[in-house]
Motif scaffolding. Structure first.
Motif, mmCIF file in Angstrom:
data_model
loop_
_atom_site.group_PDB
_atom_site.id
_atom_site.type_symbol
_atom_site.label_atom_id
_atom_site.label_comp_id
_atom_site.label_asym_id
_atom_site.label_seq_id
_atom_site.Cartn_x
_atom_site.Cartn_y
_atom_site.Cartn_z
ATOM 1 N N GLY A 1 63.700 77.402 37.242
ATOM 2 C CA GLY A 1 65.063 77.311 36.104
ATOM 3 C C GLY A 1 65.169 79.188 35.820
ATOM 4 N N ILE A 2 63.579 79.033 35.932
ATOM 5 C CA ILE A 2 64.285 80.864 35.391
ATOM 6 C C ILE A 2 64.574 81.819 36.601
ATOM 7 C CG2 ILE A 2 62.827 82.950 35.445
ATOM 8 C CD1 ILE A 2 60.099 81.277 33.717
ATOM 9 N N GLY A 3 64.718 81.112 37.578
ATOM 10 C CA GLY A 3 65.413 82.016 38.711
ATOM 11 C C GLY A 3 66.913 81.883 38.455
ATOM 12 N N ASN A 4 67.387 80.303 38.127
ATOM 13 C CA ASN A 4 68.278 79.987 37.976
ATOM 14 C C ASN A 4 69.028 80.419 36.524
ATOM 15 O OD1 ASN A 4 68.425 78.166 40.168
ATOM 16 N ND2 ASN A 4 67.900 76.030 39.209
ATOM 17 N N LEU A 5 68.303 80.677 35.862
ATOM 18 C CA LEU A 5 68.674 81.266 34.184
ATOM 19 C C LEU A 5 69.090 82.860 34.639
ATOM 20 C CD1 LEU A 5 68.889 80.689 31.077
ATOM 21 C CD2 LEU A 5 66.722 81.754 31.182
ATOM 22 N N ALA A 6 68.359 83.403 35.462
ATOM 23 C CA ALA A 6 69.346 84.817 35.393
ATOM 24 C C ALA A 6 70.378 84.572 36.033
ATOM 25 C CB ALA A 6 67.952 85.478 36.973
ATOM 26 N N TYR A 7 71.031 83.938 37.460
ATOM 27 C CA TYR A 7 72.083 83.954 37.865
ATOM 28 C C TYR A 7 73.379 83.046 36.816
ATOM 29 C CZ TYR A 7 75.473 81.355 40.783
ATOM 30 O OH TYR A 7 77.054 80.739 41.227
ATOM 31 N N ARG A 8 72.961 82.150 36.185
ATOM 32 C CA ARG A 8 74.042 81.778 34.511
ATOM 33 C C ARG A 8 74.512 82.692 33.902
ATOM 34 N NH1 ARG A 8 74.104 76.111 33.734
ATOM 35 N NH2 ARG A 8 73.492 75.118 36.317
ATOM 36 N N TYR A 9 73.057 83.493 33.514
ATOM 37 C CA TYR A 9 73.444 84.722 32.203
ATOM 38 C C TYR A 9 74.415 85.892 33.676
ATOM 39 C CZ TYR A 9 69.718 84.311 29.289
ATOM 40 O OH TYR A 9 69.376 83.661 28.176
ATOM 41 N N ASP A 10 74.378 86.411 34.766
ATOM 42 C CA ASP A 10 75.056 87.125 35.937
ATOM 43 C C ASP A 10 76.068 86.748 35.412
ATOM 44 O OD1 ASP A 10 75.114 89.564 36.830
ATOM 45 O OD2 ASP A 10 75.598 88.325 38.453
ATOM 46 N N LYS A 11 76.261 85.154 35.912
ATOM 47 C CA LYS A 11 77.240 84.940 35.730
ATOM 48 C C LYS A 11 78.278 84.729 34.537
ATOM 49 C CE LYS A 11 80.114 80.083 37.535
ATOM 50 N NZ LYS A 11 79.336 78.858 37.901
ATOM 51 N N CYS A 12 77.953 84.535 33.782
ATOM 52 C CA CYS A 12 78.472 84.587 32.214
ATOM 53 C C CYS A 12 78.727 85.347 32.177
ATOM 54 C CB CYS A 12 77.265 84.370 31.425
ATOM 55 S SG CYS A 12 78.401 83.977 29.459
ATOM 56 N N LEU A 13 77.742 87.151 32.497
ATOM 57 C CA LEU A 13 78.594 88.399 32.149
ATOM 58 C C LEU A 13 80.124 88.903 33.131
ATOM 59 C CD1 LEU A 13 75.171 89.640 31.234
ATOM 60 C CD2 LEU A 13 76.544 89.027 29.836
ATOM 61 N N ASN A 14 79.645 88.886 33.948
ATOM 62 C CA ASN A 14 80.543 88.809 34.988
ATOM 63 C C ASN A 14 81.951 88.262 35.142
ATOM 64 O OD1 ASN A 14 79.453 90.868 35.821
ATOM 65 N ND2 ASN A 14 78.189 89.223 37.490
ATOM 66 N N LEU A 15 81.818 87.144 33.991
ATOM 67 C CA LEU A 15 83.244 86.400 34.045
ATOM 68 C C LEU A 15 84.043 86.359 32.337
ATOM 69 C CD1 LEU A 15 82.391 83.449 36.293
ATOM 70 C CD2 LEU A 15 83.500 84.823 36.655
ATOM 71 N N ASN A 16 83.045 87.042 31.575
ATOM 72 C CA ASN A 16 83.729 87.403 30.139
ATOM 73 C C ASN A 16 82.918 86.513 29.095
ATOM 74 O OD1 ASN A 16 83.909 90.803 30.935
ATOM 75 N ND2 ASN A 16 85.541 89.913 31.712
ATOM 76 N N GLY A 17 82.300 86.001 29.583
ATOM 77 C CA GLY A 17 82.349 84.571 29.157
ATOM 78 C C GLY A 17 82.216 83.426 29.190
ATOM 79 N N ASP A 18 83.816 83.569 30.115
ATOM 80 C CA ASP A 18 84.331 81.867 31.113
ATOM 81 C C ASP A 18 83.523 81.951 32.043
ATOM 82 O OD1 ASP A 18 86.705 80.343 30.760
ATOM 83 O OD2 ASP A 18 88.162 81.423 31.694
ATOM 84 N N TYR A 19 82.428 80.987 31.834
ATOM 85 C CA TYR A 19 81.897 80.647 33.202
ATOM 86 C C TYR A 19 81.850 79.304 32.989
ATOM 87 C CZ TYR A 19 78.411 79.770 29.501
ATOM 88 O OH TYR A 19 78.100 79.323 27.543
#
Length: 77
Positions: free
Chosen positions: A56-74
């Motif tokens: 779950g923590i590993g997936n959270l890091a992926y989701r944060y990265d995805k969110c930041l790379n897509l400028n919040g449009d994740y």
């Protein structure tokens, strides 16, 4: 600092990892008293392997990265 809202269900480990697991587990048993469900849920959470929480923590890091790379449009559309 990012510009996305402080809370998002896609970025809260309890919403995308823990609660779906609990929902699946709770779909079977029936409980008579609040104390019974509290003790059973506590025992179930204790029985989960450490790897469940690490995942779950590993997936959270992926989701944060995805969110930041897509400028919040994740959110997948």
């Amino acid at each position: 600092m990012s510009d996305h809202p402080a809370y998002s269900p896609d970025l809260a480990t309890s919403d995308f990892h823990l609660f779906p697991e609990l929902k699946n587990w709770l779909g079977g048993p029936r409980f008579q008293k609040n104390e019974e469900i509290q003790s059973k849920v506590r025992a179930h959470l204790t029985s989960l392997a450490v790897t469940f929480f690490e995942e779950g923590i590993g997936n959270l890091a992926y989701r944060y990265d995805k969110c930041l790379n897509l400028n919040g449009d994740y959110v997948d559309k």
